[in-house]
Design a protein around this motif. Sequence first.
Motif, short mmCIF file in Angstrom:
data_model
loop_
_atom_site.label_atom_id
_atom_site.label_comp_id
_atom_site.label_asym_id
_atom_site.label_seq_id
_atom_site.Cartn_x
_atom_site.Cartn_y
_atom_site.Cartn_z
N THR A 1 0.81 -1.22 0.00
CA THR A 1 0.00 0.00 0.00
C THR A 1 0.85 1.27 0.00
O THR A 1 0.31 2.36 -0.18
N ASP A 2 2.15 1.14 0.23
CA ASP A 2 3.02 2.32 0.19
C ASP A 2 3.02 2.91 -1.21
O ASP A 2 3.06 2.18 -2.21
N GLY A 3 3.03 4.23 -1.30
CA GLY A 3 3.00 4.90 -2.58
C GLY A 3 4.37 5.33 -3.07
O GLY A 3 5.40 5.08 -2.42
N VAL A 4 4.39 6.00 -4.20
CA VAL A 4 5.63 6.51 -4.78
C VAL A 4 6.32 7.49 -3.83
O VAL A 4 7.55 7.60 -3.80
N ASP A 5 5.50 8.18 -3.03
CA ASP A 5 6.06 9.17 -2.11
C ASP A 5 7.06 8.58 -1.14
O ASP A 5 8.00 9.26 -0.71
N LYS A 6 6.92 7.29 -0.80
CA LYS A 6 7.86 6.67 0.13
C LYS A 6 9.25 6.51 -0.54
O LYS A 6 10.28 6.73 0.11
N ILE A 7 9.24 6.16 -1.81
CA ILE A 7 10.52 6.05 -2.53
C ILE A 7 11.16 7.42 -2.64
O ILE A 7 12.38 7.58 -2.42
N ILE A 8 10.37 8.43 -2.97
CA ILE A 8 10.90 9.79 -3.10
C ILE A 8 11.44 10.30 -1.77
O ILE A 8 12.51 10.91 -1.70
N GLU A 9 10.71 10.03 -0.70
CA GLU A 9 11.13 10.47 0.63
C GLU A 9 12.46 9.85 1.02
O GLU A 9 13.36 10.54 1.52
N TYR A 10 12.62 8.54 0.79
CA TYR A 10 13.87 7.89 1.15
C TYR A 10 15.00 8.36 0.23
O TYR A 10 16.14 8.53 0.67
N SER A 11 14.69 8.57 -1.04
CA SER A 11 15.70 9.07 -1.97
C SER A 11 16.18 10.45 -1.54
O SER A 11 17.40 10.73 -1.54
#
Length: 543
Positions: free
Chosen positions: A86-96
């Motif tokens: 359920t995690d969105g693209v925003d999680k990848i962007i946040e960690y990046s």
Amino acid sequence: MKRILVFIVFLFFLNSIVFAQYKISVSNKNVSVSFEEYNRALRNPMKGFREYFNPGVDIKRNEYPYPYGTMIKEYMPWDRVENSITDGVDKIIEYSNYRWEGVEDINMKVIPRVFIVWLEPWHGGQPQDPYNPDDLNGTHWADDMLPEYDSPYKQIPGSVGAMVEPGDSIKPIRGGYFDPSFPERVMNLIEKMGKAWDNDPRVAYVEMGIIGEWGEHHDPDISTYWPPHDEPKHVANRTWIPGIEKILGDAFSKAFKNKKVMVRYAYEFEDYEFGIYWDSWAIEQEIDRGYNEMLKLEDRWKTQPIGGEVTWNWGNLQSQGFRSFEDCANDEATRQVIIEQIRNLHCNHLGGITWANFNDPEFIPNADLIQKSLGYRFVLSEFDYPRQIKKGTPFNIQFKLTNKGSSPFYYDWPVEISLLDASTHKKVWSKMLDSVKISQWMPGENWSIEKEKYLIEPPVYTINESLLIDQPITPGKYIIAISVLDPAGMLPSIRFANTNYFNGGIHPIGYLGLDSKIDNFEIDTTIFDDPKHDKTLKYKIPN
């Protein structure tokens, strides 16, 4: 005495930058300029030495960024970029954003590689450090995945090798990569990765990763083309994952339309146009599996990056006593092998240098030779322009260049012609050359070890453009200049390997008159800057 001699050579090397006077000839209407090649290596974007830092473990030194590094490989644990479906693209962007903070200010680009398993327990893998959430050790399955293995593998006592008991010769592994839900999860994640990274200016290339230890597509393998590491033959759903090659190939091709994708082995993904990261350069034991298989790709390098690392801590490099990248570079025979492989495979970048000592006087000249071989190296040879131009009247320019490196530059960044204030060197007018495709500036081919050059010499590219000053600019004397811009902020970034240079990524050509006559067209070479020491270059991330 030897140390004194080495230091003297080092000082000579540092002071051997040739700012020889470039030549200008003037006719009734035109100015023709010929240039000196800069004789050192350059820290240029998306080429050369590639770094890697283990977050929370490796410390970046005070002199960072290093003299030649413009890319850093980032191992991105799956559970940090997605811990639930359920995690969105925003999680990848946040960690990046967290991991890549500030790279744009030092003109660094990132090569991300998502992975799940650093090293399997049956190969001696250690659990993650509970006090370092970014520790790469251990396994990084998302919380809603099934990482629990039912595996027949056991670690061989006193070895990093694995074994299975005779009675388990055909027993598969259950769970983890082999769970029926895994393919769908992979496709779901790759789609999110594409949305996060395909238009991110911080990303240079994307290493496919995901499968196998360190994301290197072995343990397990993704095909049966090559024998497995620990067993004499493949066992489906144990040594390899049936069907995963097409799942990955299709998903990455769909998700990444702008960024170049790289895979671990040249003999896989034959139906796809991916680059390669071969992590065993100069290793004799990997000549067939790596080097020779990459040669079979023929012209792949013209459109896809070839990279990897010099892994000096195993194979014949380790048995020779090498314990650092400096040892490899300083050994003439090994350095020649590295350069030969770079030239023949048209290598763009190599890692293994994160811990190198760039203050070592013996190492620096040898590192210079390798860096000059890696990637592109654009050298201007001639530039012609009118003595005088008039506002509102088209004028023609022509310049010639060659790529003396080993690979092209893989994206079409814009070339800009500009006029600079003759005193302040500030830009007062500029025009991008829309018809120029720098990704088509190819190096030579068929490297000769004996002659230390390509037998098929690099083409000389001639660029002709018609320009027009259509802005209200005060008549007078200006400097005409050339730059290659990073589209992220449209700031000068790629440098030509020439001595006519101003800090900030600008190559001045000569003086011209705008709606006025001038007599002097030659720039005093003493005002040129040394591009090797320019750390002002950067790019911008869109808001």
